[in-house]
Design a protein around this motif. Structure first.
Motif, PDB file in Angstrom:
ATOM      1  N   LEU A 168       0.844  -1.192   0.000  1.00 58.14           N
ATOM      2  CA  LEU A 168       0.000   0.000   0.000  1.00 58.14           C
ATOM      3  C   LEU A 168       0.879   1.243   0.000  1.00 58.14           C
ATOM      4  N   HIS A 169       0.577   2.160  -0.932  1.00 59.21           N
ATOM      5  CA  HIS A 169       1.257   3.449  -1.024  1.00 59.21           C
ATOM      6  C   HIS A 169       0.193   4.531  -1.094  1.00 59.21           C
ATOM      7  N   ARG A 170       0.501   5.678  -0.546  1.00 62.68           N
ATOM      8  CA  ARG A 170      -0.470   6.767  -0.571  1.00 62.68           C
ATOM      9  C   ARG A 170      -0.718   7.216  -2.012  1.00 62.68           C
ATOM     10  N   ALA A 171      -1.987   7.445  -2.324  1.00 62.90           N
ATOM     11  CA  ALA A 171      -2.366   7.863  -3.676  1.00 62.90           C
ATOM     12  C   ALA A 171      -1.841   9.266  -3.961  1.00 62.90           C
ATOM     13  N   LYS A 172      -1.630   9.559  -5.246  1.00 64.18           N
ATOM     14  CA  LYS A 172      -1.035  10.838  -5.637  1.00 64.18           C
ATOM     15  C   LYS A 172      -1.950  12.012  -5.354  1.00 64.18           C
ATOM     16  N   GLY A 173      -3.267  11.847  -5.546  1.00 65.13           N
ATOM     17  CA  GLY A 173      -4.193  12.942  -5.301  1.00 65.13           C
ATOM     18  C   GLY A 173      -4.160  13.432  -3.861  1.00 65.13           C
ATOM     19  N   PRO A 174      -4.422  12.570  -2.869  1.00 65.13           N
ATOM     20  CA  PRO A 174      -4.327  13.004  -1.474  1.00 65.13           C
ATOM     21  C   PRO A 174      -2.930  13.479  -1.091  1.00 65.13           C
TER      22      PRO A 174
END
Length: 300
Positions: free
Chosen positions: A202-208
């Protein structure tokens, strides 16, 4: 008879400042609208970059353990999932849509509930549990998490007649604000040629992530403006205005609510607190001290 000399041509009148000001205002408004629309369009593209995971449930001869993603608790390093067993045809009564025998799922590494039970005579239902997801929440918003190699066996029967049946793990669903990927590992004991085990990353999404960085810029800009205004008033380059003290106080008490609004809830003491929030508070206190020094010098 004298001939009058021609009058010198009149000098062109300078452009009106009002017209120039309107042009500048229109240009600034147009630039703002272009940046605003472009940012919305770019954010929409980045936010849609991560699609929900879809499980492969085509083969009816396989026993599948479906892991549906539910929630990630970063500080506790726990991934909440819902587990459903999808038995092979010989274990399932299609007429009544119930299990023919007691069934249990045993996951490796073990989940927080141990064996997940699916009794005979009932239709299989999702069971909520949690598994460990390794990662460092103090690295927010650049933190990432991954599980150990996740495998599962299905125990069929009751008492001494219980036996193991290998199962293929499938992952489905999505997590808001996260890009999720699955890597298949291990041997394939089922009819499918895919490995039975998986590793979930899991990696943080680019939008948020862009939204997080925008809030960080706000936290940086507020104390910078406050210190700049205080220094200009102290040096006499701008008039001293006593009502500014209320603005300094409002900005000071706004820092913590803005920090707590950060998506993803970074833990207290993370690098964002050490590198930005603490120094923002210190800078605002310094600005207020400069303001009161200016007030002391210019009042009786």
């Amino acid at each position: 008879m004298t001939i009058d000399a021609p009058a010198p041509p009149a000098e062109p009148s300078p452009p009106r400042p009002r017209k120039k000001g309107k042009l500048i205002g229109f240009a600034l408004l147009l630039a703002f609208l272009i940046i605003y629309v472009g940012s919305l369009f770019g954010f929409h593209l980045l936010a849609d970059s991560s699609a929900p995971l879809k499980a492969d449930l085509n083969s009816t001869d396989d026993t599948v353990v479906l892991v549906r993603l539910d929630e990630l608790k970063t500080v506790a390093n726990r991934l909440t999932v819902k587990v459903l067993v999808i038995p092979q045809d010989s274990m399932f009564d299609k007429r009544l849509e119930v299990l023919k025998t007691d069934t249990a799922v045993r996951m490796d590494p073990a989940n927080d509930l141990g064996d997940l039970l699916y009794p005979a005579g009932k239709s299989p239902a999702q069971v909520a549990t949690t598994i460990e997801a390794h990662g460092n929440p103090n690295n927010w918003p650049f933190d990432s998490y991954s599980t150990d190699t996740l495998s599962a066996d299905v125990l069929v029967g009751s008492g001494d007649d219980r036996k193991y049946i290998p199962a293929r793990v499938e992952v489905a669903g999505a997590l808001d604000g996260w890009d999720v990927s699955v890597r298949r590992v291990g041997e394939a004991s089922q009819d499918s040629d895919k490995g039975d085990s998986v590793v979930i990353s899991l990696h943080r999404a680019k939008g948020p992530l862009i939204f997080d960085l925008g809030i960080c810029l706000v936290l940086f800009a507020l104390p910078t403006l406050a210190v700049t205004v205080a220094i200009l008033m102290l040096t006499g380059k701008r008039a001293f205005l006593p009502p500014f003290v209320t603005w300094f106080a409002a900005v000071l008490f706004a820092i913590i609510p803005i920090r707590n609004f950060l998506p993803g809830s970074p833990p207290t003491g993370a690098w964002i607190d050490q590198a930005l929030v603490l120094w923002a508070l210190i800078a605002l206190v310094v600005a207020m001290i400069i303001f009161f020094v200016t007030w002391y010098r210019r009042t009786d």
